[in-house]
Write an enzyme that holds these catalytic residues in place. Structure first.
Site, mmCIF file in Angstrom:
data_model
loop_
_atom_site.group_PDB
_atom_site.id
_atom_site.type_symbol
_atom_site.label_atom_id
_atom_site.label_comp_id
_atom_site.label_asym_id
_atom_site.label_seq_id
_atom_site.Cartn_x
_atom_site.Cartn_y
_atom_site.Cartn_z
ATOM 1 N N SER A 20 0.830 -1.212 0.000
ATOM 2 C CA SER A 20 0.000 0.000 0.000
ATOM 3 C C SER A 20 0.861 1.256 0.000
ATOM 4 O O SER A 20 1.812 1.377 0.770
ATOM 5 C CB SER A 20 -0.917 0.012 1.225
ATOM 6 O OG SER A 20 -1.585 1.264 1.317
ATOM 7 N N THR A 67 -8.903 -0.750 2.326
ATOM 8 C CA THR A 67 -8.736 -1.274 0.985
ATOM 9 C C THR A 67 -9.364 -2.673 0.944
ATOM 10 O O THR A 67 -10.021 -3.092 1.898
ATOM 11 C CB THR A 67 -7.243 -1.239 0.569
ATOM 12 O OG1 THR A 67 -7.139 -1.657 -0.787
ATOM 13 C CG2 THR A 67 -6.384 -2.103 1.457
ATOM 14 N N LYS A 71 -13.897 -2.915 2.227
ATOM 15 C CA LYS A 71 -14.709 -1.734 1.939
ATOM 16 C C LYS A 71 -16.206 -1.948 2.225
ATOM 17 O O LYS A 71 -16.916 -1.003 2.523
ATOM 18 C CB LYS A 71 -14.509 -1.287 0.484
ATOM 19 C CG LYS A 71 -13.106 -0.756 0.217
ATOM 20 C CD LYS A 71 -12.978 -0.222 -1.196
ATOM 21 C CE LYS A 71 -11.565 0.285 -1.457
ATOM 22 N NZ LYS A 71 -11.414 0.917 -2.771
ATOM 23 N N ASP A 108 -13.046 7.584 -3.128
ATOM 24 C CA ASP A 108 -12.680 7.116 -4.474
ATOM 25 C C ASP A 108 -13.502 7.845 -5.534
ATOM 26 O O ASP A 108 -12.978 8.220 -6.591
ATOM 27 C CB ASP A 108 -12.935 5.607 -4.614
ATOM 28 C CG ASP A 108 -11.888 4.765 -3.904
ATOM 29 O OD1 ASP A 108 -10.740 5.234 -3.764
ATOM 30 O OD2 ASP A 108 -12.220 3.644 -3.480
ATOM 31 N N ALA A 132 -16.040 -4.824 -14.582
ATOM 32 C CA ALA A 132 -17.307 -4.757 -13.837
ATOM 33 C C ALA A 132 -17.148 -5.065 -12.352
ATOM 34 O O ALA A 132 -18.086 -5.470 -11.700
ATOM 35 C CB ALA A 132 -18.311 -5.742 -14.446
ATOM 36 N N GLY A 133 -15.940 -4.855 -11.805
ATOM 37 C CA GLY A 133 -15.740 -5.138 -10.386
ATOM 38 C C GLY A 133 -16.128 -3.968 -9.504
ATOM 39 O O GLY A 133 -16.885 -3.088 -9.908
ATOM 40 N N GLY A 241 -3.721 5.509 -12.254
ATOM 41 C CA GLY A 241 -4.159 5.069 -10.944
ATOM 42 C C GLY A 241 -3.501 5.853 -9.821
ATOM 43 O O GLY A 241 -4.086 6.043 -8.754
#
Length: 278
Positions: A20, A67, A71, A108, A132-133, A241
């Site tokens: 992380s 994370t 979540k 986010d 699609a996650g 990202g």
């Protein structure tokens, strides 16, 4: 909560957590803001261990970053969840209020919007989402704020397609789904958001059009992805990202410390330095 308070703590939780970048970003912010009595750590915590970990936190704790896979698991442990977090059933930020309440938020989604705005993208007529996650649902929530027309989601299964259409209805954005086999068509959209794991979009690099518009690739390590490298080479705008990570962390720092604005540039430089150093 100011730097004159007694020692304050914050941390990122997840599993796996060793890689992380959150500690690097948050500590850079504390240093820049003069919060010498603040600390930010990382803890390997899975869903099973989460209630015990949160239950033991004392009054020195100001906030948590969450994370995967926490979540959603954190939600039953909270006193309140913001509308933004509730809209995608995902909390990546917990702020402990002065009266000890635990408030869950999602940075986010506004982080994505802010990262795009930094590149001059305030509004688009249509967009494409690859994948699609969980990140894809956050992408839809961000697009609900800036996209005036249809979003086409390219997915691998009918089950995932149905999920994305349901998120569209819930977030009040028009979502059409298409088969992953046709994902090259996505690259002609004015905004493409790639939310898939490393390597998934590599085969699409050869299909980047001559004049691509904007690609938002949520990966940051390894970087650039084949798709992002090709996109840049063709003159298209690329949001990475790391941009997302920094913008969502800026919002976390502001919410946890009560100090604003958080130092975006210092945090980004610290993130770039950390990525370059391994």
């Amino acid at each position: 909560m100011s730097g004159t308070d007694s020692r304050r703590r914050a941390a990122v939780l997840g599993s796996p957590i060793a890689h992380s970048l959150s500690p690097v970003l948050h500590r850079a912010a504390y240093e820049h803001l003069g919060l010498g009595d603040w600390s930010y750590d990382r803890f390997e915590v899975d869903e099973e261990a989460l209630p015990g970990f949160v239950g033991k936190l004392g009054p020195e704790w100001a906030g948590l970053s969450l994370t995967m896979p926490l979540k959603r698991a954190i939600i039953p442990l909270l006193d309140e969840v913001t509308g933004t977090a509730a809209s995608v059933e995902a909390v990546n930020t917990v702020v402990f209020t002065e009266d000890g309440r635990r408030v869950g938020d999602n940075t986010d989604i506004p982080g994505m919007v802010a990262a795009l705005r930094e590149r001059g993208i305030e509004q688009v007529d249509t967009a494409a989402v690859l994948g699609a996650g969980a990140t894809a649902s956050s992408a839809l929530a961000a697009l609900a704020r800036i996209c005036t027309g249809e979003v086409v989601a390219y997915v691998r299964s009918e089950a995932r397609a149905a999920e994305m259409r349901q998120w569209g209805e819930r977030l009040d954005i028009e979502v059409r789904t298409a088969d992953w086999a046709d994902a090259a068509q996505a690259l002609h959209a004015p905004l493409v958001i790639a939310t898939t794991p490393a390597g998934t979009t590599d085969a699409l690099a050869a299909a980047v059009p001559e004049r691509p518009a904007t690609l938002f690739d949520v990966l940051y390590d390894p970087w650039p992805t084949d798709l992002a490298a090709r996109w840049s080479a063709c003159g298209g705008a690329v949001v990475s990202g790391l941009d997302l990570l920094v913008h969502q962390a800026v919002l976390q720092v502001e919410r946890m410390t009560g100090r604003s604005p958080a130092p975006l540039d210092a945090m980004r430089k610290a993130g770039e330095h950390a990525l370059a150093g391994h």
